[in-house]
Design a protein around this motif. Structure first.
Motif, PDB file in Angstrom:
ATOM      1  N   GLU A 256      -3.973  -8.425  14.886  1.00 20.63           N
ATOM      2  CA  GLU A 256      -5.382  -8.811  14.886  1.00 20.63           C
ATOM      3  C   GLU A 256      -6.192  -7.687  14.778  1.00 20.63           C
ATOM      4  O   GLU A 256      -5.771  -6.409  15.249  1.00 20.63           O
ATOM      5  N   TYR A 257      -7.346  -7.732  13.997  1.00 22.09           N
ATOM      6  CA  TYR A 257      -8.141  -6.557  13.693  1.00 22.09           C
ATOM      7  C   TYR A 257      -9.666  -7.114  13.625  1.00 22.09           C
ATOM      8  O   TYR A 257      -9.943  -7.785  12.999  1.00 22.09           O
ATOM      9  N   THR A 258     -10.137  -6.568  14.594  1.00 19.84           N
ATOM     10  CA  THR A 258     -11.641  -6.700  14.757  1.00 19.84           C
ATOM     11  C   THR A 258     -12.525  -5.653  13.689  1.00 19.84           C
ATOM     12  O   THR A 258     -12.327  -4.432  13.863  1.00 19.84           O
ATOM     13  N   LEU A 259     -13.128  -6.206  12.986  1.00 22.71           N
ATOM     14  CA  LEU A 259     -13.965  -5.496  12.042  1.00 22.71           C
ATOM     15  C   LEU A 259     -15.261  -5.158  12.392  1.00 22.71           C
ATOM     16  O   LEU A 259     -16.114  -5.964  13.005  1.00 22.71           O
ATOM     17  N   HIS A 283       1.538 -10.963   9.637  1.00 24.64           N
ATOM     18  CA  HIS A 283       0.254 -11.966   9.019  1.00 24.64           C
ATOM     19  C   HIS A 283      -0.856 -11.256   9.740  1.00 24.64           C
ATOM     20  O   HIS A 283      -0.950 -11.028  10.946  1.00 24.64           O
ATOM     21  N   MET A 284      -1.669 -11.005   8.761  1.00 23.76           N
ATOM     22  CA  MET A 284      -3.041 -10.288   9.496  1.00 23.76           C
ATOM     23  C   MET A 284      -4.218 -11.130   9.531  1.00 23.76           C
ATOM     24  O   MET A 284      -4.551 -12.275   9.016  1.00 23.76           O
ATOM     25  N   ASN A 285      -4.714 -11.258  10.917  1.00 24.80           N
ATOM     26  CA  ASN A 285      -5.996 -11.946  11.358  1.00 24.80           C
ATOM     27  C   ASN A 285      -7.168 -11.198  11.329  1.00 24.80           C
ATOM     28  O   ASN A 285      -7.122 -10.160  12.185  1.00 24.80           O
ATOM     29  N   LEU A 312      -6.242  -6.124   1.276  1.00 25.71           N
ATOM     30  CA  LEU A 312      -5.059  -6.373   2.046  1.00 25.71           C
ATOM     31  C   LEU A 312      -3.936  -7.104   1.227  1.00 25.71           C
ATOM     32  O   LEU A 312      -2.979  -6.953   1.073  1.00 25.71           O
ATOM     33  N   GLU A 313      -4.748  -8.375   0.929  1.00 24.96           N
ATOM     34  CA  GLU A 313      -3.835  -9.342   0.296  1.00 24.96           C
ATOM     35  C   GLU A 313      -3.288  -8.795  -1.264  1.00 24.96           C
ATOM     36  O   GLU A 313      -1.783  -8.856  -1.654  1.00 24.96           O
ATOM     37  N   GLN A 314      -4.214  -8.073  -1.864  1.00 24.33           N
ATOM     38  CA  GLN A 314      -3.554  -7.278  -3.186  1.00 24.33           C
ATOM     39  C   GLN A 314      -2.287  -6.491  -2.730  1.00 24.33           C
ATOM     40  O   GLN A 314      -1.493  -6.163  -3.712  1.00 24.33           O
ATOM     41  N   GLN A 315      -2.471  -5.863  -1.469  1.00 22.44           N
ATOM     42  CA  GLN A 315      -1.426  -4.877  -1.076  1.00 22.44           C
ATOM     43  C   GLN A 315      -0.191  -5.668  -0.474  1.00 22.44           C
ATOM     44  O   GLN A 315       0.731  -5.026   0.001  1.00 22.44           O
ATOM     45  N   GLY A 316      -0.113  -6.885  -0.774  1.00 22.16           N
ATOM     46  CA  GLY A 316       0.882  -7.635  -0.185  1.00 22.16           C
ATOM     47  C   GLY A 316       0.904  -8.097   1.313  1.00 22.16           C
ATOM     48  O   GLY A 316       2.047  -8.473   1.960  1.00 22.16           O
ATOM     49  N   ILE A 317      -0.149  -8.008   2.010  1.00 28.26           N
ATOM     50  CA  ILE A 317      -0.205  -8.445   3.352  1.00 28.26           C
ATOM     51  C   ILE A 317      -0.807  -9.789   3.466  1.00 28.26           C
ATOM     52  O   ILE A 317      -2.125  -9.862   3.173  1.00 28.26           O
ATOM     53  N   PRO A 318      -0.286 -10.871   3.793  1.00 28.33           N
ATOM     54  CA  PRO A 318      -0.761 -12.145   3.927  1.00 28.33           C
ATOM     55  C   PRO A 318      -2.017 -12.047   4.949  1.00 28.33           C
ATOM     56  O   PRO A 318      -1.786 -11.571   6.131  1.00 28.33           O
ATOM     57  N   THR A 319      -3.132 -12.656   4.629  1.00 30.77           N
ATOM     58  CA  THR A 319      -4.273 -12.364   5.316  1.00 30.77           C
ATOM     59  C   THR A 319      -5.309 -13.490   5.619  1.00 30.77           C
ATOM     60  O   THR A 319      -5.431 -14.220   4.665  1.00 30.77           O
ATOM     61  N   SER A 320      -5.790 -13.734   6.862  1.00 35.99           N
ATOM     62  CA  SER A 320      -6.660 -14.866   7.349  1.00 35.99           C
ATOM     63  C   SER A 320      -7.849 -14.249   7.871  1.00 35.99           C
ATOM     64  O   SER A 320      -7.661 -13.074   8.555  1.00 35.99           O
ATOM     65  N   VAL A 321      -8.977 -14.791   7.525  1.00 38.79           N
ATOM     66  CA  VAL A 321     -10.153 -14.264   8.473  1.00 38.79           C
ATOM     67  C   VAL A 321     -10.360 -15.382   9.341  1.00 38.79           C
ATOM     68  O   VAL A 321     -10.288 -16.523   9.276  1.00 38.79           O
ATOM     69  N   ARG A 322     -10.537 -15.000  10.663  1.00 37.06           N
ATOM     70  CA  ARG A 322     -10.658 -15.607  11.827  1.00 37.06           C
ATOM     71  C   ARG A 322     -12.052 -15.995  12.125  1.00 37.06           C
ATOM     72  O   ARG A 322     -12.440 -15.377  13.322  1.00 37.06           O
ATOM     73  N   TRP A 323     -12.731 -16.846  11.969  1.00 30.70           N
ATOM     74  CA  TRP A 323     -14.017 -17.182  12.255  1.00 30.70           C
ATOM     75  C   TRP A 323     -14.030 -17.734  13.553  1.00 30.70           C
ATOM     76  O   TRP A 323     -13.474 -18.795  13.778  1.00 30.70           O
TER      77      TRP A 323
END
Ligand code: SF4
Length: 342
Positions: A256-259, A283-285, A312-323
């Motif tokens: 989980e990563y708060t931007l 998996h990155m949220n 992140l995706e380009q670097q191989g980390i599957p990522t979603s944005v959690r609105w």
């Protein structure tokens, strides 16, 4: 009638230690965890005399009062007043076929993250096992569901669950127990800000739940700016614990990563994050920051959020944005602070 506070809490008892023997005990467990009874009168197949005796000695509910706040998006924030007058919160989210509840493990939180309204409140106290479980049972009852219809639990509300290990683990045991909520461990997620000894304990516990790690920065310097207690544990120590968790359980770790604008949303930080998790199944949220009154931060603009995700995706980390859901009633991530919506 004894005062509620003086009675033994039924939810505090392991299922094997509920009152009654054999069949009667199973009936009682069924009423609590399968049918979600909140009154002794509902337990019609238990003899009346036994119900009166138990009603004297045991309590079913942990709350003096509950205020539900429905959001326009369908989620509901529950503000629970505990028997000692302290308050805590949970958020029910009725995703399609995936009824989910986000529950709290504490009143307030000692971690003090600068972007989180709960952190600003400071620490009240740990919640008991019963108070953790009853957040689920009450919300299910209020929504007209049997407790087991809530299939997903995330421990991501107020508090740091790995600083309340004993009560949190006991509550999870009741969630997993076949006569309890009979949940699959894959549907329970424990979210931590990164307490290495707690992560080791979780790995050894055999509970098998999912781990979510809220790192919020890939470097110690930025992390310590936004998580004041982070100086106690360096990222390298946390990563050792996470690798151990993964080796023990084989479970993919959620990140989980708060931007926060200009703090942890730079491109170099996205690349550094990817470097940290190389070789691990993660998996990155990404969580766009949810504003609250008096907060010292600004949210990252949408274009930068999408760029960070793409890096992140380009670097191989599957990522979603959690609105987030529930922003209008202060129920979104990082907004829980016991406020009643205007
Ligand atoms: S983000 Fe989580 S760990 Fe940090 S202060 Fe808020 S509730 Fe506590």
């Amino acid at each position: 009638m004894a005062l509620l506070q003086d009675q033994t809490s039924l939810l505090s008892l392991p299922i094997e230690q509920l009152p009654g023997e054999g069949y009667r005990r199973r009936q009682l467990a069924g009423w609590l965890y399968e049918k979600g009874a909140r009154q002794w009168d509902e337990m019609t197949d238990l003899p009346r005399a036994l119900r009166s005796e138990w009603a004297e000695r045991f309590r079913i509910s942990e709350f003096a009062d509950v205020a539900p706040y429905p959001s326009q998006d369908g989620s509901v924030k529950y503000l629970y007043t505990l028997l000692d007058g302290q308050k805590t919160e949970a958020v029910y989210m009725p995703y399609l076929n995936r009824k989910t509840i986000c529950i709290s493990s504490m009143v307030g939180c000692p971690a003090g993250c600068t972007f989180c309204a709960t952190g600003r409140m400071g620490f009240g106290r740990n919640l008991t096992t019963a108070e953790i479980l009853d957040q689920i049972l009450f919300a299910a009852h209020h929504q007209g569901h049997a407790p087991r219809e809530i299939r997903n639990v995330v421990l991501m509300g107020m508090g740091e669950p790995l600083l309340n290990v004993e009560n949190v683990f006991a509550a999870i045991e009741r969630m997993l127990h076949p006569q309890g909520l009979a949940m699959s461990p894959r549907r329970i997620t424990l979210s931590t800000v990164g307490i290495p000894r707690g992560i080791y304990k979780l790995a050894e516990s055999g509970l098998g739940v999912r781990l979510a790690l809220s790192l919020h920065a890939p470097d110690d310097e930025t992390r310590q700016q936004i998580i004041p207690t982070a100086h106690r544990y360096r990222i390298a120590e946390i990563m050792d614990a996470v690798r151990h968790y993964y080796a023990q359980t084989g479970r993919r770790v959620t990140l989980e990563y708060t931007l926060l604008r200009g703090v942890n949303d730079h491109d170099w930080q996205a690349r550094a994050l990817a470097g940290l998790f190389k070789g691990l199944s993660v998996h990155m949220n990404l969580i766009p920051w949810n504003p609250w009154e008096g907060a010292p931060h600004q949210g990252t603009p949408k274009a930068q959020i999408l760029k960070f995700a793409a890096t992140l995706e380009q670097q191989g980390i599957p990522t979603s944005v959690r609105w987030s859901r529930g922003r209008d009633v202060g129920a979104a991530c990082g907004q829980l602070a016991l406020k009643q919506p205007a």
